[in-house]
Motif scaffolding. Structure first.
Motif, PDB file in Angstrom:
ATOM      1  N   GLY A 109      56.767 113.096  14.361  1.00 32.23           N
ATOM      2  CA  GLY A 109      55.322 112.883  14.504  1.00 32.23           C
ATOM      3  C   GLY A 109      54.869 111.441  14.475  1.00 32.23           C
ATOM      4  O   GLY A 109      53.667 111.177  14.415  1.00 32.23           O
ATOM      5  N   SER A 110      55.801 110.479  14.515  1.00 29.75           N
ATOM      6  CA  SER A 110      55.404 109.070  14.500  1.00 29.75           C
ATOM      7  C   SER A 110      56.459 108.231  15.221  1.00 29.75           C
ATOM      8  O   SER A 110      57.451 108.750  15.737  1.00 29.75           O
ATOM      9  N   HIS A 111      56.226 106.898  15.194  1.00 34.21           N
ATOM     10  CA  HIS A 111      57.187 105.949  15.784  1.00 34.21           C
ATOM     11  C   HIS A 111      58.473 105.821  14.970  1.00 34.21           C
ATOM     12  O   HIS A 111      59.446 105.238  15.430  1.00 34.21           O
ATOM     13  N   GLY A 138      55.690 109.479   3.895  1.00 31.57           N
ATOM     14  CA  GLY A 138      56.666 110.519   4.205  1.00 31.57           C
ATOM     15  C   GLY A 138      57.098 110.495   5.657  1.00 31.57           C
ATOM     16  O   GLY A 138      57.983 111.242   6.072  1.00 31.57           O
ATOM     17  N   GLN A 139      56.467 109.630   6.452  1.00 34.65           N
ATOM     18  CA  GLN A 139      56.823 109.576   7.876  1.00 34.65           C
ATOM     19  C   GLN A 139      58.232 109.024   8.058  1.00 34.65           C
ATOM     20  O   GLN A 139      59.024 109.567   8.817  1.00 34.65           O
ATOM     21  N   TRP A 140      58.525 107.931   7.349  1.00 31.39           N
ATOM     22  CA  TRP A 140      59.865 107.340   7.484  1.00 31.39           C
ATOM     23  C   TRP A 140      60.915 108.284   6.899  1.00 31.39           C
ATOM     24  O   TRP A 140      61.958 108.528   7.497  1.00 31.39           O
ATOM     25  N   LEU A 227      66.052 100.731   5.377  1.00 29.55           N
ATOM     26  CA  LEU A 227      64.638 100.367   5.198  1.00 29.55           C
ATOM     27  C   LEU A 227      63.891 100.713   6.486  1.00 29.55           C
ATOM     28  O   LEU A 227      64.376 100.423   7.584  1.00 29.55           O
ATOM     29  N   GLY A 228      62.700 101.310   6.346  1.00 31.60           N
ATOM     30  CA  GLY A 228      61.989 101.823   7.519  1.00 31.60           C
ATOM     31  C   GLY A 228      61.068 100.833   8.194  1.00 31.60           C
ATOM     32  O   GLY A 228      60.384 101.185   9.173  1.00 31.60           O
ATOM     33  N   SER A 229      60.996  99.605   7.688  1.00 30.86           N
ATOM     34  CA  SER A 229      60.087  98.624   8.286  1.00 30.86           C
ATOM     35  C   SER A 229      60.534  97.228   7.868  1.00 30.86           C
ATOM     36  O   SER A 229      61.650  97.056   7.361  1.00 30.86           O
ATOM     37  N   GLY A 261      47.891  97.010  16.968  1.00 29.55           N
ATOM     38  CA  GLY A 261      48.620  98.027  16.210  1.00 29.55           C
ATOM     39  C   GLY A 261      48.206  97.944  14.754  1.00 29.55           C
ATOM     40  O   GLY A 261      47.643  96.937  14.314  1.00 29.55           O
ATOM     41  N   CYS A 262      48.472  99.030  13.992  1.00 29.87           N
ATOM     42  CA  CYS A 262      48.201  98.970  12.557  1.00 29.87           C
ATOM     43  C   CYS A 262      49.443  98.420  11.854  1.00 29.87           C
ATOM     44  O   CYS A 262      50.549  98.517  12.378  1.00 29.87           O
ATOM     45  N   CYS A 263      49.239  97.828  10.677  1.00 36.83           N
ATOM     46  CA  CYS A 263      50.350  97.139  10.007  1.00 36.83           C
ATOM     47  C   CYS A 263      50.541  97.610   8.572  1.00 36.83           C
ATOM     48  O   CYS A 263      49.640  97.442   7.741  1.00 36.83           O
ATOM     49  N   GLY A 264      51.698  98.169   8.297  1.00 42.17           N
ATOM     50  CA  GLY A 264      52.126  98.442   6.931  1.00 42.17           C
ATOM     51  C   GLY A 264      53.152  97.375   6.591  1.00 42.17           C
ATOM     52  O   GLY A 264      52.842  96.323   6.039  1.00 42.17           O
ATOM     53  N   GLY A 265      54.396  97.620   7.004  1.00 41.55           N
ATOM     54  CA  GLY A 265      55.420  96.574   6.934  1.00 41.55           C
ATOM     55  C   GLY A 265      55.524  95.829   8.248  1.00 41.55           C
ATOM     56  O   GLY A 265      56.203  94.817   8.341  1.00 41.55           O
ATOM     57  N   GLY A 266      54.879  96.352   9.299  1.00 38.16           N
ATOM     58  CA  GLY A 266      54.805  95.641  10.574  1.00 38.16           C
ATOM     59  C   GLY A 266      55.609  96.231  11.722  1.00 38.16           C
ATOM     60  O   GLY A 266      55.612  95.665  12.819  1.00 38.16           O
ATOM     61  N   GLY A 335      49.276 106.095   3.116  1.00 39.35           N
ATOM     62  CA  GLY A 335      50.393 105.731   2.236  1.00 39.35           C
ATOM     63  C   GLY A 335      51.362 104.755   2.888  1.00 39.35           C
ATOM     64  O   GLY A 335      51.945 103.910   2.218  1.00 39.35           O
ATOM     65  N   GLY A 336      51.520 104.855   4.206  1.00 37.60           N
ATOM     66  CA  GLY A 336      52.471 103.995   4.914  1.00 37.60           C
ATOM     67  C   GLY A 336      52.007 102.546   5.030  1.00 37.60           C
ATOM     68  O   GLY A 336      52.769 101.695   5.492  1.00 37.60           O
ATOM     69  N   LEU A 337      50.765 102.257   4.627  1.00 39.56           N
ATOM     70  CA  LEU A 337      50.290 100.863   4.697  1.00 39.56           C
ATOM     71  C   LEU A 337      50.226 100.229   3.315  1.00 39.56           C
ATOM     72  O   LEU A 337      49.760  99.103   3.170  1.00 39.56           O
ATOM     73  N   GLU A 383      47.202 106.099   8.800  1.00 40.13           N
ATOM     74  CA  GLU A 383      47.632 104.722   9.112  1.00 40.13           C
ATOM     75  C   GLU A 383      47.104 104.326  10.488  1.00 40.13           C
ATOM     76  O   GLU A 383      46.558 103.237  10.687  1.00 40.13           O
ATOM     77  N   THR A 384      47.262 105.231  11.439  1.00 40.52           N
ATOM     78  CA  THR A 384      46.841 104.964  12.821  1.00 40.52           C
ATOM     79  C   THR A 384      45.333 104.723  12.891  1.00 40.52           C
ATOM     80  O   THR A 384      44.851 103.976  13.754  1.00 40.52           O
ATOM     81  N   ASN A 385      44.579 105.351  11.974  1.00 35.39           N
ATOM     82  CA  ASN A 385      43.124 105.146  11.977  1.00 35.39           C
ATOM     83  C   ASN A 385      42.760 103.668  11.816  1.00 35.39           C
ATOM     84  O   ASN A 385      41.680 103.235  12.240  1.00 35.39           O
ATOM     85  N   TRP A 411      49.384 104.140  19.252  1.00 33.97           N
ATOM     86  CA  TRP A 411      48.910 105.301  18.471  1.00 33.97           C
ATOM     87  C   TRP A 411      50.149 105.771  17.706  1.00 33.97           C
ATOM     88  O   TRP A 411      50.953 106.542  18.216  1.00 33.97           O
ATOM     89  N   SER A 412      50.282 105.266  16.447  1.00 32.93           N
ATOM     90  CA  SER A 412      51.597 105.322  15.796  1.00 32.93           C
ATOM     91  C   SER A 412      52.013 106.705  15.314  1.00 32.93           C
ATOM     92  O   SER A 412      53.207 106.938  15.105  1.00 32.93           O
ATOM     93  N   GLY A 413      51.056 107.626  15.137  1.00 30.18           N
ATOM     94  CA  GLY A 413      51.491 108.956  14.709  1.00 30.18           C
ATOM     95  C   GLY A 413      50.335 109.919  14.571  1.00 30.18           C
ATOM     96  O   GLY A 413      49.166 109.513  14.487  1.00 30.18           O
TER      97      GLY A 413
HETATM   98  C1  LIG Z   1      51.972 106.823  11.403  1.00 30.67           C
HETATM   99  C2  LIG Z   1      52.302 105.520  10.760  1.00 30.67           C
HETATM  100  N1  LIG Z   1      51.796 104.393  11.285  1.00 30.67           N
HETATM  101  C3  LIG Z   1      52.056 103.198  10.715  1.00 30.67           C
HETATM  102  C4  LIG Z   1      52.845 103.077   9.593  1.00 30.67           C
HETATM  103  C5  LIG Z   1      53.054 101.736   9.005  1.00 30.67           C
HETATM  104  O1  LIG Z   1      54.365 101.281   9.034  1.00 30.67           O
HETATM  105  P1  LIG Z   1      54.813 100.085   9.967  1.00 30.67           P
HETATM  106  O2  LIG Z   1      53.877  98.953   9.706  1.00 30.67           O
HETATM  107  O3  LIG Z   1      56.189  99.778   9.592  1.00 30.67           O
HETATM  108  O4  LIG Z   1      54.699 100.580  11.361  1.00 30.67           O
HETATM  109  C6  LIG Z   1      53.403 104.221   9.024  1.00 30.67           C
HETATM  110  C7  LIG Z   1      54.271 104.123   7.836  1.00 30.67           C
HETATM  111  O5  LIG Z   1      54.688 105.063   7.250  1.00 30.67           O
HETATM  112  C8  LIG Z   1      53.128 105.467   9.627  1.00 30.67           C
HETATM  113  O6  LIG Z   1      53.624 106.594   9.112  1.00 30.67           O
END
Ligand SMILES: Cc1ncc(COP(=O)(O)O)c(C=O)c1O
Length: 453
Positions: A109-111, A138-140, A227-229, A261-266, A335-337, A383-385, A411-413
């Motif tokens: 469901g995501s990248h 939980g995506q990673w 590591l996922g990011s 794009g949205c950025c958690g770890g990038g 949570g992913g950010l 996160e995508t929001n 649109w990351s997930g």
């Molecule tokens: C749908 C989605 N988008 C973005 C992110 C952010 O991570 P990253 O910055 O590594 O893409 C996550 C992290 O879990 C995610 O699940």
């Protein structure tokens, strides 16, 4: 009838990943060994990662061939479609054309599977039996659970406790793919026990979960960490997104003015952005924007500094925008950010002004996400929001400037496993978190004596 999707055939999938390190006008600072203060060597990382991945982490080669075994798995959902968001455009009523890569079509469901599949593959080739990792939303964790299963490896995932509680379905996905999922902080590691002794009710953070996963990987024979990011090799694998987007946009003869794009770890942002940063380095006029949460604003409020990637200080010191490794972000729903730092490659590009960063609070992001769901149909991940809020913002700027713009974003997930966060938003229970400056000052105190990049 207007064309909504641009598709590539299986045989058109890119065969190589793109490594931006080969094209940087100024070199990046190296990661440092915290004991010696010297650049880390491949040997320093060998207890954590297999050597084939370490070579890619340090590689300066521009193009890296994607192994056939990885391409074959990618074809289950790739090339991902490029969409034009006509309905969202109509709602915004501004002079913009909005295109997006839909990474929500992957099985998890995501990248994230773009990186999980090669990591599982390279570990399998190197003889690893079991991978230990952490996960935020939980995506990673779910992506790696799927990928390890595909290559016959075992997998354990430390999941940030607040997300473990908010998102039980992600744990169920991991279990379905054959992995174990443990809420972090846990009693299984020294790093987890240390946190629990001081904060028994800790909601957890990615930094804590990383410490737990690394500790277990280095002390368990046959195990390696993933590591996922954040790290170079993860961003490298994600470039398949931007490389496909370039082929798709070329097919319709359009070039973006803005890439977002949205950025958690990038990693997802880098995935779409880095092939365009390459164009920009070579003279193209394209604006590249990363969107982060205002409750975890590493790029917009943190300094560029050497810092650890995790709370227990087990990683090398990375040169990055950071809020300090002991910063525990507010329990927002994305949570992913919730990560204190930003990928060294993305940080370097922000510092060199190839990339701009903007921060959005979660109410604004859910407002954009709900608008999106009510026009384009697909329900985005929380996160995508954040990138959707940035797209709305950029669209309003275009209106004010009276400029026509083409926006491309990742649109990351999808958010189908995050519906409790929509429930909280729609019933008025979400708050807008801003990070107070004194909290940044406190967290940065922990890194004040580290080497300066
Ligand atoms: C749908 C989605 N988008 C973005 C992110 C952010 O991570 P990253 O910055 O590594 O893409 C996550 C992290 O879990 C995610 O699940």
């Amino acid at each position: 009838m207007e064309q909504v999707k641009v598709l590539l055939q299986d045989r058109e999938i890119p065969q190589k990943w793109y490594n931006i390190v080969a094209d940087l006008p100024t070199p990046m600072k190296p990661p440092l060994h915290p004991g010696t203060g010297q650049p880390v060597t491949p040997g320093d990382l060998a207890a954590i990662f297999p050597m084939n991945i370490i070579e890619q982490e340090a590689s300066g080669k521009r193009w890296i061939k994607i192994p056939d075994e990885v391409l074959q798995k990618y074809l289950l959902w790739r090339p991902s479609p490029l969409y034009r968001a006509y309905n969202f455009e109509k709602l915004l009523n501004c002079p913009v054309k909005i295109y997006y890569k839909n990474e929500g079509v992957s099985p998890a469901g995501s990248h994230k599977p773009n990186a999980a599949v090669p990591m599982a593959y390279y570990n399998k080739v190197a003889g690893t039996k079991r991978i230990v990792t952490e996960t935020g939303a939980g995506q990673w964790g779910s992506a790696l659970s799927m990928a390890t299963q595909m290559f016959g490896l075992a997998c354990r995932v430390y999941m940030v406790k607040i997300s473990y509680e908010q998102k039980p379905y992600r744990r169920m996905m991991m279990n379905t793919w054959g992995a174990e999922c443990i809420p972090s902080p846990s009693n299984l590691t020294q790093a987890g026990r240390n946190v629990l002794a001081e904060h028994p009710d800790s909601p957890g953070s990615l930094g804590i979960a990383i410490s737990e996963a690394i500790e277990e990987a280095v002390t368990t024979p046959g195990s390696r960490y993933a590591l996922g990011s954040v790290l170079n090799h993860v961003l490298l694998y994600q470039t398949i997104i931007g490389l496909e987007a370039q082929k798709q946009m070329q097919k319709i003869g359009v070039y973006p003015d803005v890439v977002m794009g949205c950025c958690g770890g990038g990693s997802n942002f880098a995935g779409i952005a880095l092939p365009y940063v390459c164009d920009k380095i070579h003279g193209k006029d394209v604006k590249i924007v990363g969107a982060e949460p205002s409750s975890c604003p590493s790029m917009t409020k943190g300094p560029f500094a050497y810092d650890f990637g995790d709370l227990a200080k087990t990683t090398p010191l990375l040169p990055m925008y950071t809020l300090g490794h002991d910063y525990i972000p507010a329990p927002i729903h994305a949570g992913g950010l919730r990560y204190h730092g930003m990928a060294p490659i993305v940080s370097h590009l922000v510092r060199e002004k190839f990339i701009e960063a903007r921060a959005y609070d979660q109410l604004k992001t859910f407002d954009a996400g709900v608008k999106w769901a009510r026009t384009e149909g697909f329900i985005p991940a929380p996160e995508t929001n954040h990138v959707l809020a940035a797209v709305v913002d950029e669209t309003m700027r275009a209106k004010e400037e009276g400029k026509e713009k083409v926006i491309l974003f990742n649109w990351s997930g999808h958010g189908l496993v995050d519906l409790s966060s929509y429930d909280a938003y729609l019933s008025g229970k979400l708050q807008a978190y801003e990070l107070p400056d004194h909290e940044i000052d406190r967290a940065l105190n922990a890194i004040k004596n580290f080497p300066k990049p």
